[in-house]
Design an enzyme around this catalytic site. Structure first.
Site, mmCIF file in Angstrom:
data_model
loop_
_atom_site.group_PDB
_atom_site.id
_atom_site.type_symbol
_atom_site.label_atom_id
_atom_site.label_comp_id
_atom_site.label_asym_id
_atom_site.label_seq_id
_atom_site.Cartn_x
_atom_site.Cartn_y
_atom_site.Cartn_z
ATOM 1 N N LYS A 122 -3.257 -10.365 -6.629
ATOM 2 C CA LYS A 122 -4.526 -10.613 -5.958
ATOM 3 C C LYS A 122 -5.653 -9.769 -6.559
ATOM 4 C CE LYS A 122 -5.596 -8.558 -2.012
ATOM 5 N NZ LYS A 122 -6.662 -8.283 -1.060
ATOM 6 N N LYS A 164 0.834 -1.218 0.000
ATOM 7 C CA LYS A 164 0.000 0.000 0.000
ATOM 8 C C LYS A 164 0.858 1.252 0.000
ATOM 9 C CE LYS A 164 -4.352 -1.823 1.264
ATOM 10 N NZ LYS A 164 -5.674 -1.673 1.811
ATOM 11 N N LYS A 181 -10.378 -4.911 -4.484
ATOM 12 C CA LYS A 181 -11.467 -3.990 -4.804
ATOM 13 C C LYS A 181 -10.959 -2.608 -5.178
ATOM 14 C CE LYS A 181 -13.296 -4.090 -0.200
ATOM 15 N NZ LYS A 181 -12.326 -3.681 0.827
HETATM 16 P P1 ATP Z 1 -8.411 -3.146 -0.788
HETATM 17 O O1 ATP Z 1 -8.171 -3.342 -2.253
HETATM 18 O O2 ATP Z 1 -9.175 -1.907 -0.460
HETATM 19 O O3 ATP Z 1 -7.185 -3.351 0.045
HETATM 20 P P2 ATP Z 1 -9.399 -5.808 -0.556
HETATM 21 O O4 ATP Z 1 -10.134 -6.194 -1.791
HETATM 22 O O5 ATP Z 1 -8.036 -6.380 -0.367
HETATM 23 O O6 ATP Z 1 -9.404 -4.270 -0.384
HETATM 24 P P3 ATP Z 1 -10.375 -6.048 2.205
HETATM 25 O O7 ATP Z 1 -11.454 -5.198 2.717
HETATM 26 O O8 ATP Z 1 -8.990 -5.675 2.624
HETATM 27 O O9 ATP Z 1 -10.379 -6.206 0.622
HETATM 28 O O10 ATP Z 1 -10.667 -7.547 2.601
HETATM 29 C C1 ATP Z 1 -11.898 -8.077 3.022
HETATM 30 C C2 ATP Z 1 -11.760 -9.571 3.171
HETATM 31 O O11 ATP Z 1 -11.644 -10.176 1.887
HETATM 32 C C3 ATP Z 1 -10.511 -10.008 3.945
HETATM 33 O O12 ATP Z 1 -10.843 -11.141 4.718
HETATM 34 C C4 ATP Z 1 -9.544 -10.395 2.873
HETATM 35 O O13 ATP Z 1 -8.587 -11.329 3.315
HETATM 36 C C5 ATP Z 1 -10.473 -10.998 1.837
HETATM 37 N N1 ATP Z 1 -9.929 -10.894 0.487
HETATM 38 C C6 ATP Z 1 -9.544 -9.757 -0.132
HETATM 39 N N2 ATP Z 1 -9.127 -10.013 -1.382
HETATM 40 C C7 ATP Z 1 -9.239 -11.360 -1.551
HETATM 41 C C8 ATP Z 1 -8.956 -12.242 -2.645
HETATM 42 N N3 ATP Z 1 -8.494 -11.788 -3.786
HETATM 43 N N4 ATP Z 1 -9.207 -13.561 -2.476
HETATM 44 C C9 ATP Z 1 -9.698 -14.030 -1.311
HETATM 45 N N5 ATP Z 1 -9.984 -13.254 -0.241
HETATM 46 C C10 ATP Z 1 -9.760 -11.930 -0.349
#
Ligand code: ATP
Ligand code: LTN
Length: 330
Positions: free
Chosen positions: A195, A113, A198
């Site tokens: 990964k 980040k 969002k």
């Molecule tokens: P950001 O992009 O804003 O960092 P993010 O998509 O990584 O967001 P989070 O809010 O940080 O999402 O995560 C919410 C939940 O979803 C957490 O339990 C995280 O481990 C899970 N998660 C996020 N991305 C993935 C993925 N690609 N596959 C499986 N689980 C995920």
């Protein structure tokens, strides 16, 4: 006997992807019968990156609605908003004093980040995992359902809990992660080495839980696979492997069965079926989501009751902590 506690949180930092859904949210409701579950919308974590206030409010409602739309029952699980329970910020301060800079320096999510947000390298982004540890430890949590990307933060949480317990006396339950093996990390549709996230600026890299049928079909069709034209499940074909994981998550079929079924078929056929499967599984969630978002008063009621229940438990732990570190009673 008291039920064991489950805690998890999702940041209202954007529209949720199928990665969030598969790795975290869809597992939440399956735990609500057996455990005492707390599911939090972690708005305080979300402001570690720049947010537009009006949008943050809307996204907080969205995550709350998606929790409920995917099957959480507020009568069974405690659903609430992080900033509504001040104990999170209060424990955060104490735990900051039990976390070493060196540990935080090793956190890979921070490193990732920090590269993306060079214009806003704030202290909150750096100490983010300590707030996450506070979330979890306040509720005497045994299990934390999250995606693979949170494994390191969970290790840190365990470490902080053990350090505090050893320094004083047993205060915190030491939590364990519930992390799905393959489905704990769904990859980007455009780059199967990174990964699905969002906050990825390329919206074609993710399927969002609220995407309509045409969008899902288009994104899956255009997702990156390979030119081997051989339907296999192996590391050398990471794009296809990722799509098989998504198929597995939405169909509950084993990888073996999926491969057997599609052996000899074109990738196109598989992609068409996968898109239909995703849409079929998401459309009831989307319907329910729309209804919930149409009644904000009802959502407010749910989160108010949730934060009262959460505060009660959180304050119990906080009082113990304050006493142990030597703060005078109020
Ligand atoms: P950001 O992009 O804003 O960092 P993010 O998509 O990584 O967001 P989070 O809010 O940080 O999402 O995560 C919410 C939940 O979803 C957490 O339990 C995280 O481990 C899970 N998660 C996020 N991305 C993935 C993925 N690609 N596959 C499986 N689980 C995920
Ligand atoms: N750090 C997590 C979100 C999060 C969380 C939590 C998850 C904050 N507090 C407590 C589980 C338990 C993330 O970035 N996905």
């Amino acid at each position: 006997m008291d039920k064991k506690v489950v805690f998890s949180g999702v940041q209202p930092s954007g529209l949720l992807t199928v990665g969030n859904y598969i790795g975290a949210i869809r597992n939440f409701h399956t735990l609500q019968e057996e455990y005492d579950c707390y599911y939090c919308v972690v708005d305080m974590h979300a402001i570690t990156v720049t947010q537009v206030p009006k949008d943050l409010r809307e996204k907080t409602f969205q995550v709350l609605s998606l929790y409920l739309a995917s099957g959480l029952d507020p009568e069974k699980a405690t659903v609430f908003i992080q900033s509504h329970v001040p104990a999170h910020a209060e424990l955060n301060w104490v735990l900051n004093c039990f976390t070493y800079m060196g540990q935080l320096n090793r956190m890979t999510q921070y490193k990732d980040k920090a590269v993306k947000h060079q214009d806003n390298l704030n202290a909150g982004l750096f100490t983010y995992p300590v707030l996450m540890a506070s979330d979890i430890l306040l509720y005497q949590t045994s299990y934390v359902p999250v995606g693979e990307d949170q494994r390191q933060h969970l290790e840190l949480t365990r470490d902080i809990a053990q350090r505090f317990n050893a320094r004083y006396s047993p205060t915190f339950e030491v939590p364990e992660g519930l992390i799905a093996k393959e489905m704990g990390k769904i990859m980007s549709l455009k780059d199967p080495e990174s990964k699905m996230s969002k906050s990825d600026p390329d919206e074609n890299a993710s399927i969002f839980v609220l995407d309509d049928e045409d969008t899902i079909v288009r994104k899956i069709r255009r997702s990156v696979t390979d030119s081997e034209a051989n339907f296999c499940y192996r590391d050398e074909q990471p794009g296809l492997k990722n799509l098989i994981h998504i198929y597995q998550a939405f169909s509950d079929e084993s990888v073996e069965n999926i491969v057997k079924h599609y052996e000899g078929s074109s990738y196109n056929q598989f992609k068409e079926d996968l898109a239909q499967l995703i849409y079929q599984k998401l459309s009831p969630v989307q319907e329910r989501y729309k209804e919930l978002m149409g009644d904000k008063k009802h959502l407010e009621e749910i989160y108010r009751i949730g934060s009262e229940k959460a505060s009660y438990q959180a304050n119990k732990t906080l009082r113990k902590v304050y006493k142990k570190v030597g703060f005078l009673p109020r």
